[in-house]
Design a protein around this motif. Structure first.
Motif, mmCIF file in Angstrom:
data_model
loop_
_atom_site.group_PDB
_atom_site.id
_atom_site.type_symbol
_atom_site.label_atom_id
_atom_site.label_comp_id
_atom_site.label_asym_id
_atom_site.label_seq_id
_atom_site.Cartn_x
_atom_site.Cartn_y
_atom_site.Cartn_z
ATOM 1 N N GLY A 117 0.981 -1.487 -0.252
ATOM 2 C CA GLY A 117 0.182 -0.258 0.027
ATOM 3 C C GLY A 117 0.574 1.246 0.144
ATOM 4 N N ASN A 118 0.830 2.533 -0.696
ATOM 5 C CA ASN A 118 0.793 3.683 -0.685
ATOM 6 C C ASN A 118 2.566 4.078 -1.340
ATOM 7 N N THR A 143 -3.151 1.685 -3.084
ATOM 8 C CA THR A 143 -4.249 1.501 -1.549
ATOM 9 C C THR A 143 -4.389 0.430 -0.906
ATOM 10 N N SER A 144 -3.873 -0.598 -1.677
ATOM 11 C CA SER A 144 -3.322 -2.102 -0.590
ATOM 12 C C SER A 144 -3.082 -3.057 -1.724
ATOM 13 N N TYR A 158 -5.041 4.185 -7.569
ATOM 14 C CA TYR A 158 -6.011 5.621 -7.775
ATOM 15 C C TYR A 158 -5.149 6.135 -9.081
#
Length: 119
Positions: free
Chosen positions: A39-40, A54-55, A70
């Motif tokens: 994530g990130n 995001t994950s 995204y």
């Protein structure tokens, strides 16, 4: 900004026709080792940062590393390829259909098959 009123929202009509700046997509990531997205992480396209994850993790169902990210709308099409950066290295990732598995319960699906076979 959208301001709430008794008859609706100011700015609602303008927001209805705006395309979103980013879309959530599922990616499969070709890591070739035991490294999985968490994530990130940064998403790259044409040597430019275009989004972030995001994950993520390893999918035993799909037998590959997967993540949600995204990305801009022009990259949110099935089969589109981007890169996900993991620990300083970029790995090829492909936009796939979400979800990647059958969501209907197996018992329900089997009951439907048996009912249609007996007719």
């Amino acid at each position: 900004a959208v301001v709430s009123t008794q008859s609706g929202h100011y700015g609602r009509e303008e927001l209805m026709f705006q395309e979103p700046k980013c879309k959530l997509v599922m990616l499969t990531v070709q890591t070739h080792n035991q490294l999985d997205p968490y994530g990130n992480e940064t998403v790259w396209f044409d040597n430019k940062v275009v989004g972030n994850t995001t994950s993520g993790g390893y999918s035993y169902q799909a037998k590959s590393s997967i993540c949600y990210a995204y990305v801009p709308p022009h990259l949110a099409h099935l089969g589109k390829q981007v890169y996900v950066e993991l620990l300083g290295a970029r790995y090829l990732a492909t936009v796939v259909k979400d979800p990647m598995y059958e969501t209907e319960a197996v018992r329900t699906r089997n009951a439907i098959r048996e009912a249609s076979a007996s007719v």
